[in-house]
Design a protein around this motif. Structure first.
Motif, short mmCIF file in Angstrom:
data_model
loop_
_atom_site.label_atom_id
_atom_site.label_comp_id
_atom_site.label_asym_id
_atom_site.label_seq_id
_atom_site.Cartn_x
_atom_site.Cartn_y
_atom_site.Cartn_z
N UNK A 105 -26.58 -70.37 1.04
CA UNK A 105 -27.71 -69.55 1.49
C UNK A 105 -27.90 -69.70 3.01
N UNK A 106 -27.76 -70.92 3.49
CA UNK A 106 -27.91 -71.17 4.92
C UNK A 106 -26.87 -70.37 5.71
N UNK A 107 -25.63 -70.38 5.23
CA UNK A 107 -24.58 -69.62 5.94
C UNK A 107 -24.71 -68.11 5.75
N UNK A 145 -27.07 -81.22 7.34
CA UNK A 145 -28.38 -81.82 7.54
C UNK A 145 -29.48 -80.76 7.53
N UNK A 146 -29.18 -79.61 8.12
CA UNK A 146 -30.15 -78.50 8.10
C UNK A 146 -30.37 -78.07 6.65
N UNK A 147 -29.28 -77.99 5.89
CA UNK A 147 -29.39 -77.63 4.48
C UNK A 147 -30.30 -78.60 3.75
N UNK A 181 -27.62 -66.68 5.92
CA UNK A 181 -28.63 -66.39 6.93
C UNK A 181 -28.08 -66.54 8.35
N UNK A 182 -27.29 -67.58 8.54
CA UNK A 182 -26.73 -67.91 9.86
C UNK A 182 -25.25 -68.26 9.67
N UNK A 183 -24.38 -67.27 9.80
CA UNK A 183 -22.95 -67.51 9.54
C UNK A 183 -22.30 -68.56 10.44
N UNK A 184 -22.94 -68.89 11.55
CA UNK A 184 -22.40 -69.92 12.44
C UNK A 184 -23.57 -70.73 12.99
N UNK A 185 -23.31 -72.00 13.25
CA UNK A 185 -24.35 -72.87 13.79
C UNK A 185 -24.92 -72.31 15.09
N UNK A 186 -24.07 -71.73 15.92
CA UNK A 186 -24.52 -71.16 17.18
C UNK A 186 -25.59 -70.10 16.96
N UNK A 220 -37.30 -68.83 7.65
CA UNK A 220 -38.31 -69.70 8.25
C UNK A 220 -38.07 -71.16 7.88
N UNK A 221 -37.70 -71.41 6.64
CA UNK A 221 -37.42 -72.80 6.23
C UNK A 221 -36.23 -73.35 7.00
N UNK A 222 -35.20 -72.54 7.18
CA UNK A 222 -34.03 -72.99 7.94
C UNK A 222 -34.41 -73.24 9.39
N UNK A 223 -35.20 -72.35 9.97
CA UNK A 223 -35.61 -72.52 11.37
C UNK A 223 -36.56 -73.70 11.55
N UNK A 224 -37.44 -73.92 10.59
CA UNK A 224 -38.32 -75.10 10.67
C UNK A 224 -37.49 -76.38 10.70
N UNK A 225 -36.52 -76.46 9.81
CA UNK A 225 -35.65 -77.65 9.74
C UNK A 225 -34.82 -77.77 11.02
#
Length: 189
Positions: free
Chosen positions: A41-43, A30-32, A45-50, A8-13
């Motif tokens: 941690x971001x990667x 920037x998302x980080x 959750x989401x291994x690729x920006x897409x 949720x924090x990643x998606x909010x950002x």
């Protein structure tokens, strides 16, 4: 921090940055920073920006359509519910930071190169069209009204995003009202 909270924090950002500045202009770093998550941690959750873009569009779809449905549900009269779509668009266009339709924007940036993004955009637009079709059916109007109502709403979104005014919603609402006033009752099954 558990995965749901981190997600949720990643998606909010992502939503704040992607919607505010565009998908291509925002990097994962920037998302980080904006999310307070580590890049690792971001990667995770989401291994690729897409994948992050797709998740952002999916979550925004649920929020957007939920807000619209709540506004429409404020009215009992089925025809008034159709016009409430345009009232809600006008309210949305007036929100601080309004930058047009997130799906149209994302498609413009990535639709030609990302099948996943293009699929999310098509799914959102089809769901919105189906929402309008239900409103038209509930009002006892011909199904053929769905397409022009959809185009009025979509055109208002594009124009409001470009002009940064709420006027396109009121103009589209008036055109929708004229369509409804001249439409024959549906002939039923």
């Amino acid at each position: 921090m558990d995965s749901a909270v981190a997600r949720e924090r990643a998606l909010d950002a992502a939503e704040r940055l992607f919607y505010g500045r565009g998908v291509r202009s925002v990097g994962m770093d920037e998302i980080r920073s904006a999310s307070g998550l580590s890049l690792k941690r971001l990667y995770q959750l989401f291994p690729a920006k897409e994948q992050l873009v797709e998740a952002y569009l999916e979550r925004r779809d649920a929020h957007w359509r939920g807000r619209l449905a709540a506004r429409v549900a404020d009215h009992e009269d089925p025809r008034r519910r159709i016009l409430a779509v345009f009232d809600w668009l006008e309210e949305w266009f007036a929100e601080p930071g309004f930058r047009g339709c997130a799906w149209i924007n994302a498609h413009g940036e990535l639709g030609a190169t990302s099948e996943g993004v293009a699929q999310r955009v098509r799914a959102h637009k089809e769901a919105f069209r189906e929402d309008l079709a239900r409103l038209v059916a509930d009002a006892g109007l011909p199904a053929a009204l769905t397409a022009p109502l959809f185009l009025l709403a979509e055109g208002a979104m594009v124009t409001a995003g470009i002009t940064a005014t709420t006027a396109p919603a009121a103009e589209a609402r008036e055109a929708a009202r004229l369509l409804l006033d001249t439409a024959p009752a549906s002939e039923g099954p």
